[in-house]
Each structure stands twice: as C-alpha cells, then as structure tokens.
Design a protein around this motif. Sequence first.
Motif, PDB file in Angstrom:
ATOM      1  N   TRP A   1     -52.832  73.167  14.470  1.00  0.00           N
ATOM      2  CA  TRP A   1     -52.115  74.764  14.794  1.00  0.00           C
ATOM      3  C   TRP A   1     -53.070  75.562  15.726  1.00  0.00           C
ATOM      4  CZ3 TRP A   1     -51.673  72.165  10.168  1.00  0.00           C
ATOM      5  CH2 TRP A   1     -50.364  72.145   9.425  1.00  0.00           C
TER       6      TRP A   1
ATOM      7  N   MET B   1     -56.490  76.422  14.549  1.00  0.00           N
ATOM      8  CA  MET B   1     -56.735  77.091  13.022  1.00  0.00           C
ATOM      9  C   MET B   1     -56.977  76.001  11.896  1.00  0.00           C
ATOM     10  SD  MET B   1     -54.519  80.373  13.196  1.00  0.00           S
ATOM     11  CE  MET B   1     -52.864  79.526  13.567  1.00  0.00           C
TER      12      MET B   1
ATOM     13  N   ASP C   1     -53.783  79.175  17.330  1.00  0.00           N
ATOM     14  CA  ASP C   1     -53.518  80.540  17.079  1.00  0.00           C
ATOM     15  C   ASP C   1     -52.831  81.108  18.269  1.00  0.00           C
ATOM     16  OD1 ASP C   1     -55.340  81.034  19.006  1.00  0.00           O
ATOM     17  OD2 ASP C   1     -56.658  82.410  17.847  1.00  0.00           O
ATOM     18  N   VAL C   2     -52.135  82.331  18.102  1.00  0.00           N
ATOM     19  CA  VAL C   2     -51.293  82.831  19.023  1.00  0.00           C
ATOM     20  C   VAL C   2     -52.204  83.431  20.243  1.00  0.00           C
ATOM     21  CG1 VAL C   2     -51.485  85.203  18.205  1.00  0.00           C
ATOM     22  CG2 VAL C   2     -49.294  84.452  19.275  1.00  0.00           C
ATOM     23  N   THR C   3     -53.372  83.459  20.287  1.00  0.00           N
ATOM     24  CA  THR C   3     -54.225  83.966  21.484  1.00  0.00           C
ATOM     25  C   THR C   3     -54.367  82.460  22.402  1.00  0.00           C
ATOM     26  OG1 THR C   3     -56.208  83.615  20.597  1.00  0.00           O
ATOM     27  CG2 THR C   3     -55.337  85.836  20.222  1.00  0.00           C
TER      28      THR C   3
ATOM     29  N   ARG D   1     -43.388  79.986  20.645  1.00  0.00           N
ATOM     30  CA  ARG D   1     -44.711  79.407  19.705  1.00  0.00           C
ATOM     31  C   ARG D   1     -44.458  80.385  18.361  1.00  0.00           C
ATOM     32  NH1 ARG D   1     -46.373  80.218  25.219  1.00  0.00           N
ATOM     33  NH2 ARG D   1     -47.888  78.451  25.780  1.00  0.00           N
TER      34      ARG D   1
ATOM     35  N   LYS E   1     -44.567  83.738  15.795  1.00  0.00           N
ATOM     36  CA  LYS E   1     -45.248  85.007  15.500  1.00  0.00           C
ATOM     37  C   LYS E   1     -46.748  84.808  15.510  1.00  0.00           C
ATOM     38  CE  LYS E   1     -46.183  89.123  13.993  1.00  0.00           C
ATOM     39  NZ  LYS E   1     -46.212  90.506  14.827  1.00  0.00           N
ATOM     40  N   TYR E   2     -47.066  83.696  15.044  1.00  0.00           N
ATOM     41  CA  TYR E   2     -48.531  83.451  14.942  1.00  0.00           C
ATOM     42  C   TYR E   2     -49.070  82.162  15.640  1.00  0.00           C
ATOM     43  CZ  TYR E   2     -47.767  86.598  10.972  1.00  0.00           C
ATOM     44  OH  TYR E   2     -47.287  87.764  10.095  1.00  0.00           O
ATOM     45  N   GLY E   3     -48.225  81.627  16.382  1.00  0.00           N
ATOM     46  CA  GLY E   3     -48.523  80.588  17.545  1.00  0.00           C
ATOM     47  C   GLY E   3     -48.341  79.318  16.784  1.00  0.00           C
TER      48      GLY E   3
ATOM     49  N   HIS F   1     -60.300  76.383  12.166  1.00  0.00           N
ATOM     50  CA  HIS F   1     -60.725  77.762  12.763  1.00  0.00           C
ATOM     51  C   HIS F   1     -61.797  77.340  13.958  1.00  0.00           C
ATOM     52  CE1 HIS F   1     -58.101  80.432  10.419  1.00  0.00           C
ATOM     53  NE2 HIS F   1     -58.586  79.629   9.204  1.00  0.00           N
TER      54      HIS F   1
END
Length: 355
Positions: A72, A81, A74-76, A151, A153-155, A90
């Motif tokens: 997973w 994660m 992250d959206v950036t 992707r 909302k949260y990627g 993370h």
Amino acid sequence: MPLIQALTIGVDIGGTKVAAGVVDPDGNVLHHVRRDTPSSSPQATEDTIADVVDELRRRYEVTAVGIGAAGWIDVTGSSVMFSPHLAWRHEPLRDAVRRRIRLPVVVENDANAAAWAEWMFGAGQGESHLVCVTLGTGIGGAVITDGILMRGKYGVAGEFGHQTVVPGGHRCECGNRGCWEQYASGNSLVREAREIAASGSPVAQYLLDKAGGDPQKITGPMVTEAAKGGDPVAVELLEEVGRWLGVGLANIAAAFDPGTFVIGGGVCEAGELFLGPARETFRRTLTGRGFRPEARILRAALGPDAGLVGAAELARENARLFRRRRKPRPPASARLRARVDRLTEGLAEEGPRLR
C-alpha cells in the motif's frame, strides 16, 4: 555507454523477486537484471534496489527510476504504508532510495505500474475503462479510467486481492480470513498442490515424482507444466483457481463495470487451462447476466516485464512534468512587456470592428 533519449529504469519488487530493467520511451526493455527479494529487511531491500540501479547505470545513462512495490503506497507516493508479503511498515522508500542513487524516484504500487504498462503498450491499449488483475504471490489490482490511474482517497485503491470471498476461510498475510488471494493466486495453487501431494493420494503421484518425493518442493510452474502435459490433478487445480478468479472478477465488475479485464502474473502461463474456467465462472456469476454487456477478459501482453515497464514509464512522465515546472520564468519586466504586446495585438485586431 549507449545513450538513447529519455531512458529510465523500472524496478518491480514482488514477494520473491526484484526485477529491474532499462526501458525506452516505446516500452522496450533494453537490459534486465534480477535478484531474490530480501523480504525480511527493509534495509536489505533498499540495498538490493540500489545495487540493481547501479548495475544498470554502468551500462546506460538514465534520467529517473520508477519502483513498483508490492504494498500500500500512500497518496503522496513517498511511503509504503504496509505490505502483506514484505517487511515494509510506513517505510519512506522514495526518499531513502533517492538519497542512495541521486536520481528522481517514483514509487507506485506494483499492480498500478503493471496496469499502466498494459494500458500504454499492451493488451489494454485503447480501453477507456480498464481493470488489471495480477496474480503472483498474492493478487494485485488497478483501475484506469479515461487515462487516469485511480489511486483512491488515500492511495490504496485496487487491493482486490483482499476482498473477502470466504468468511472465516484461509488466514491471509494481511491479517484477515478468506481473502480472494487465498483462493485465486499463485500461492493458493501451490498450497493446494502440496496438500494433495502430502495426503498420500495416488492421484498426485505425478506431481510428487516431479518434486523428487517432497511435497514442499512443488512449485507453481511445476503444476502448470504438468497440466500442459495432461496430468488430471494439475488440470483440476488450475481449473479451481480459475473458477475463483471468475468469482472475484464478477464482484469487481459489479462495482466498476469495466470494458476489459487484463489478467497478468505467473499463473497466466497456463493460458486457457486457467482463463477458460475463469471466463465461464465470470459469466455464471455476473450480476444482471444476460441483460448487460460483458467485459472482455484478456491475458496480459507484456508478461513478467509489465511491472518494471510501467514503473519506468511513470518515472519518465514524472520527470517530464518536473522539468516543465522547473522551466525558468522570464524576469518581471519581460513578462510585463509580453503582456503589453499581447494587449496591443488584441486592440489592433479589434480596431476595424470598433471603427
């Protein structure tokens, strides 16, 4: 060192292997390298990425690196994660690798990268509503709509492998039970083959002989080879995994209504032995069957290169956008003169109508 315009490196990190290659703007892989995935250590995984990039850079001049990671993102696009099959929790992968290799780095989910490659260069070309499903150690997924990689909302959109299809079923590495990837992935195929071989059933003797008498040495390619050779148990195992694939695809069709499914990953080496049962079950399970158009189910065209090709192409596009943003602006006085010139030209054009 060969110099070809806009070469990038793609790195595809799965549960068992790290595959990397130099990719040109047409999606051609000019050179490959491969390593085993050191899945127990994030630091060791970073070391492996840096190692394969350094090896490729010794042969080619490249502008950027794309990483397709099984997890997973992250959206950036900066951190992994969570990964069910690797030790990332993370993990700031983008910045860690960028510091090591001193090149622009893009991190994307591996299934997203594979889908992008198939949409750009492979079986998904021209499709406005594409869903890609990759079957490897687990199941990855991606959605491309009108040329946009969805992707979420949260990627973390497209994690279809972790939809629950059997409540209370097999335990999954993600922490839940009964996930789709426990029934339709390469791991599930191997698990079932090993179980039937370990049971002592004579019907599995051929597979057991291929593994030297040790059920734990049975692999997915071994089952596929046996099925292509006509072994009834191997054929049955692939058909079962194919049927589970069809069930999951029908669920996804109910949510996304794609025009095409592209199916990739190692299990697809079995071809119609696997995809035939998937299509049949999809048709039987699809909601509104008989009263709606059905999505096509196609085998991926780029094979095992899809993930690294897509990662390299996403890195190329990101580098191109970065260069545009970095294009120097003219001094304020020059901008003001240009604006006055445009206004003057506009008045000159309007002059005849005003008179």
